[in-house]
Design a protein around this motif. Sequence first.
Motif, short mmCIF file in Angstrom:
data_model
loop_
_atom_site.label_atom_id
_atom_site.label_comp_id
_atom_site.label_asym_id
_atom_site.label_seq_id
_atom_site.Cartn_x
_atom_site.Cartn_y
_atom_site.Cartn_z
N SER A 81 0.84 -1.20 0.00
CA SER A 81 0.00 0.00 0.00
C SER A 81 0.87 1.24 0.00
CB SER A 81 -0.90 0.03 1.24
OG SER A 81 -1.70 -1.13 1.35
N ILE A 82 0.39 2.30 -0.64
CA ILE A 82 1.08 3.59 -0.59
C ILE A 82 0.06 4.68 -0.29
CG2 ILE A 82 0.88 4.06 -3.08
CD1 ILE A 82 3.68 5.39 -2.88
N SER A 83 0.48 5.64 0.52
CA SER A 83 -0.34 6.80 0.86
C SER A 83 0.60 7.96 1.14
CB SER A 83 -1.19 6.49 2.10
OG SER A 83 -1.91 7.62 2.55
N TRP A 84 0.10 9.19 1.04
CA TRP A 84 0.96 10.36 1.20
C TRP A 84 0.28 11.44 2.03
CZ3 TRP A 84 -0.94 8.40 -3.32
CH2 TRP A 84 -1.98 9.11 -3.92
N ASP A 85 1.11 12.32 2.57
CA ASP A 85 0.59 13.50 3.26
C ASP A 85 0.01 14.46 2.23
OD1 ASP A 85 1.74 12.45 5.58
OD2 ASP A 85 3.57 13.65 5.37
N LYS A 86 -1.16 14.96 2.48
CA LYS A 86 -1.69 15.99 1.59
C LYS A 86 -0.80 17.24 1.67
CE LYS A 86 -6.68 15.09 1.26
NZ LYS A 86 -8.02 15.70 1.44
N PRO A 87 -0.76 18.03 0.62
CA PRO A 87 0.04 19.26 0.65
C PRO A 87 -0.31 20.12 1.87
CG PRO A 87 -0.76 18.87 -1.57
CD PRO A 87 -1.44 17.85 -0.69
N GLY A 88 0.73 20.55 2.57
CA GLY A 88 0.53 21.40 3.75
C GLY A 88 0.34 20.64 5.04
N VAL A 89 0.33 19.30 4.97
CA VAL A 89 0.13 18.48 6.16
C VAL A 89 1.46 17.87 6.58
CG1 VAL A 89 -1.07 16.48 7.13
CG2 VAL A 89 -2.25 17.99 5.51
N ASP A 90 1.76 17.95 7.88
CA ASP A 90 3.00 17.38 8.42
C ASP A 90 4.23 17.83 7.62
OD1 ASP A 90 1.47 16.21 10.33
OD2 ASP A 90 1.69 14.16 9.59
N GLU A 91 4.32 19.11 7.39
CA GLU A 91 5.46 19.74 6.74
C GLU A 91 5.57 19.45 5.24
OE1 GLU A 91 8.97 18.82 8.97
OE2 GLU A 91 8.23 19.76 10.81
#
Length: 349
Positions: free
Chosen positions: A92-102
């Motif tokens: 699985s892959i997932s990412w921080d949305k822009p502006g989230v957690d730096e």
Amino acid sequence: MLHARFIVKLLIGCCFTLFVLGCDAAQAPIRLSQVTFKADGAVRHAVLALPSRRTEIKGSVIFVHGDGAMNSFADGYYEPIWRMLASKGIASISWDKPGVDEAPGNWLSQTMDDRASTVLAAYSTLQETRELAGKPVGLIGFSQASWVMPKALRQNPNLKFAAFVSTPTNWLEQSEYMTVLRLVSEGKDDAFIEQQLGYDALLNELITSGASFTEYQTFIQNHIPQPFQPAALDPARYEFIQKNMLSDSTEDLNQIDQPIFLMLGAQDANIDVENNLVKYQSIFQYRPSQLRYSVYQNALHSMLKADEFSSINSPFWAWLKMIMMEEHAFQPEFLNDLGNWVEQQVEAN
């Protein structure tokens, strides 16, 4: 004072560490690694969850967020699903949305097309990962992902399948449904509800006309009915809504060939489940084998158990209970069906 999101990350980390320490290292179900990739000229910070045994990897899925400032882990919500998929040999892959957690940028400046571009960039990243290259890739998306995944599927036929979890088809219809449900729960009468919907229609017309934020502020000051006390939008949220409120997945869904699995919760208070299911059936009426669907009893919009979570009013306590219950927080048939269907799709491709 510590930032609330830092506290959340710390607690998630502690919970996950305890889980891993409770297992023999060779038996730990997933290996987590931080990865980065570029989408629309910006760096995305992602987490790749791989099955612990490299020889077992059959394929992978891209997790597509719903609304809100979501980090890679969805504050712990995704991890039980990752472990379940990893046990079947699926990464699985997932990412921080822009502006989230730096992460650079601001997710509120994105359109659904922008979000779909990120999905396509994540696909390329998976294909460039040695353990995953050449293996089938699908999508799992939640709620607002309804208007993202069909665009990605349409643009990249190499995405093999998609699970649509609690996904509406039309933004404005969903918004109206939520408004009516909220007002009914507050004991408002029919006349009040009609007045609210009339005001909302005028406001929607203004926003979709391209009105500036200043014009929006002037409108609500001059037109809002006296009994109403809605929360005013801030400029960033206003921009996001203005860019995306006409979203409707019908056209994109009509243009895709991949199989999809629509998963709805019977106790969902965010979408009109019955009407939504009819819409999906209509879209796929001439391609019925392409659509699988299930409505799960005792399941909320989040697919968490309604009898465990519907009475909890505090988001923090609901989150903490979810973290402590892990996979047992979810409606069990949902997790079982999702895992089996994804495995079947991966093996078929």
